[in-house]
Design an enzyme around this catalytic site. Structure first.
Site, PDB file in Angstrom:
ATOM      1  N   ASP A 209       0.856  -1.189   0.000  1.00  0.00           N
ATOM      2  CA  ASP A 209       0.000   0.000   0.000  1.00  0.00           C
ATOM      3  C   ASP A 209       0.894   1.242   0.000  1.00  0.00           C
ATOM      4  O   ASP A 209       1.701   1.424  -0.902  1.00  0.00           O
ATOM      5  CB  ASP A 209      -0.951  -0.036   1.194  1.00  0.00           C
ATOM      6  CG  ASP A 209      -2.104   0.946   1.050  1.00  0.00           C
ATOM      7  OD1 ASP A 209      -2.347   1.430  -0.063  1.00  0.00           O
ATOM      8  OD2 ASP A 209      -2.752   1.243   2.058  1.00  0.00           O
ATOM      9  N   ASP A 213       1.507   6.527   5.604  1.00  0.00           N
ATOM     10  CA  ASP A 213       0.143   7.068   5.627  1.00  0.00           C
ATOM     11  C   ASP A 213      -0.064   7.803   6.942  1.00  0.00           C
ATOM     12  O   ASP A 213       0.231   7.259   8.017  1.00  0.00           O
ATOM     13  CB  ASP A 213      -0.901   5.959   5.504  1.00  0.00           C
ATOM     14  CG  ASP A 213      -1.138   5.532   4.058  1.00  0.00           C
ATOM     15  OD1 ASP A 213      -0.366   5.989   3.186  1.00  0.00           O
ATOM     16  OD2 ASP A 213      -2.067   4.742   3.808  1.00  0.00           O
ATOM     17  N   ARG A 265       2.142  10.888  -5.172  1.00  0.00           N
ATOM     18  CA  ARG A 265       1.909  11.120  -3.738  1.00  0.00           C
ATOM     19  C   ARG A 265       3.207  11.373  -2.967  1.00  0.00           C
ATOM     20  O   ARG A 265       3.560  10.635  -2.071  1.00  0.00           O
ATOM     21  CB  ARG A 265       1.131   9.961  -3.104  1.00  0.00           C
ATOM     22  CG  ARG A 265      -0.242   9.764  -3.697  1.00  0.00           C
ATOM     23  CD  ARG A 265      -1.047   8.745  -2.909  1.00  0.00           C
ATOM     24  NE  ARG A 265      -2.367   8.543  -3.486  1.00  0.00           N
ATOM     25  CZ  ARG A 265      -3.315   7.773  -2.979  1.00  0.00           C
ATOM     26  NH1 ARG A 265      -3.073   7.118  -1.849  1.00  0.00           N
ATOM     27  NH2 ARG A 265      -4.493   7.655  -3.557  1.00  0.00           N
TER      28      ARG A 265
END
Length: 386
Positions: A209, A213, A265
């Site tokens: 992933d 985060d 990102r």
């Protein structure tokens, strides 16, 4: 006379160009060829000291930006990891997990080089430092690190890669509590509803992933001196476009190297505030800095090298329904190469509202390749400066 006048005019025209080239050469010659490393503000706080191994906790004084107050295990004992095995439900003393879940402050170090394949996500408790200096420590090929509902965590000098989603199961989060977890997503480091976090000099790559985060109203975070490579969705700031609690989020992303094989990102931001300063971007496949839901982003003194793909020169990407022109996204003192360009938006100041202790001055962008040269884990030897 006409020839002399022409030569004089030509020399007046060329002189500034020549001086500029000489200046650039001098800067490059100094910052790239000097035998002494050019240190950024964080590294200059501790890397020149030969007693780092006997004074490890001094590192906790060196953060800058929004995560400045993260103290980790500064006021706790030294805990030495001697065992690379892992038992998520009943961890043995001497393992990383046993130290990470303790309720008391701990400064966690490692007896030797080790590769740790976690059997389920590692749940960190508050007031912990994981310090990989002096050894080579890898966490990978399994679930990785979860920082959830805690504060004051420092992770330094660890290689985290090839992280996989975990299955649902029992995982211990404190010496007295074992809970049933639903399974992690496969992030390298997941920061959830936490504050005062500092991630420094880590290597992060190739996870299922995200690499980092930061979600669910996490704030007071600094991500610095890390080496990111070979990954798609690098760093997410903000849970989703409906989670307005992320408006409190404040993150500093500084002195990092966004290296080869990254897609997007770096970071992607929702709602909150991101100060992205003095990072080196070695190309990207889609975009570098993106966001949605009206975040505020200051890109300052970064060094951007666009990919050769003419469709991917733009640094910024906004996901909106056309109302993004009021969002405060600014570029200040950035350097752009190979056609890279930043599209700004919004009005009024978007400077970081740092406290005096958090504040720092971004260096000129031309220095960024030098001060990010040692991003990622350092080779540190006892008795020598790192």
């Amino acid at each position: 006379m006409a020839i002399s006048t022409s030569l004089l005019s030509l020399s007046c025209f060329l002189l500034p160009i020549v001086l500029s080239l000489v200046n650039v050469y001098a800067k490059e010659n100094y910052y790239y060829n000097t035998k002494t490393p050019v240190l950024n503000e964080i590294d200059s706080c501790w890397r020149t000291k030969t007693n780092w191994a006997s004074n490890r906790k001094a590192l906790a004084n060196c953060a800058i930006g929004f995560g400045k107050d993260a103290i980790g295990g500064k006021y706790g004992a030294i805990y030495i990891v001697t065992d690379s095995s892992d038992d998520p439900e009943n961890p043995k003393q001497g393992t990383l997990r046993y130290g990470a879940i303790q309720t008391k402050p701990l400064w966690i170090i490692f007896q030797r080089d080790m590769v740790i394949a976690l059997k389920n996500e590692l749940i960190m408790n508050s007031y912990k430092t994981i310090d990989g200096r002096g050894v080579k420590v890898e966490i990978g090929n399994g679930p990785c690190i979860t920082i959830q509902g805690v504060s004051h965590v420092i992770i330094h000098g660890i290689r985290i890669h090839d992280c996989k989603p975990s299955k649902a199961g029992l995982v211990r989060s404190t010496p007295d509590h074992v809970g049933h977890r639903q399974g992690s997503d496969g992030d390298a480091i997941s920061i959830f509803a936490s504050s005062n976090i500092w991630i420094d000099h880590c290597f992060l790559a190739s996870c299922s992933d995200g690499l980092i985060d930061i979600i669910h109203a996490s704030t007071a975070i600094t991500i610095s001196n890390n080496y990111f490579t070979q990954h798609d969705k690098v760093m997410l700031l903000g849970h989703n476009d409906g989670y307005t609690a992320d408006k409190v989020m404040k993150v500093t992303i500084v002195f990092n190297r966004f290296a080869s094989g990254l897609t997007e990102r770096m970071p992607r931001v929702r709602f909150g505030y991101a100060h992205v300063a003095n990072n080196k971007y070695d190309e990207w496949k889609m975009y570098a800095i993106g966001g949605s839901s009206n975040p505020t982003i200051l890109s300052e003194g970064n060094f951007f090298i666009a990919p050769n793909d003419h469709n991917a020169k733009q640094i910024t990407k906004r996901e909106s329904k056309g109302n993004w022109k009021s969002w405060k996204w600014r570029s200040s003192k950035d350097a752009f190469s190979n056609g890279a360009y930043f599209i700004p938006s919004g009005y009024g100041s978007c400077a970081p509202n740092y406290t005096p202790s958090q504040s720092f001055v971004a260096v000129p962008a031309y220095m960024v390749p030098a001060i990010t040269l040692n991003a990622g884990p350092l080779s540190c030897y006892v008795g020598r400066a790192c």
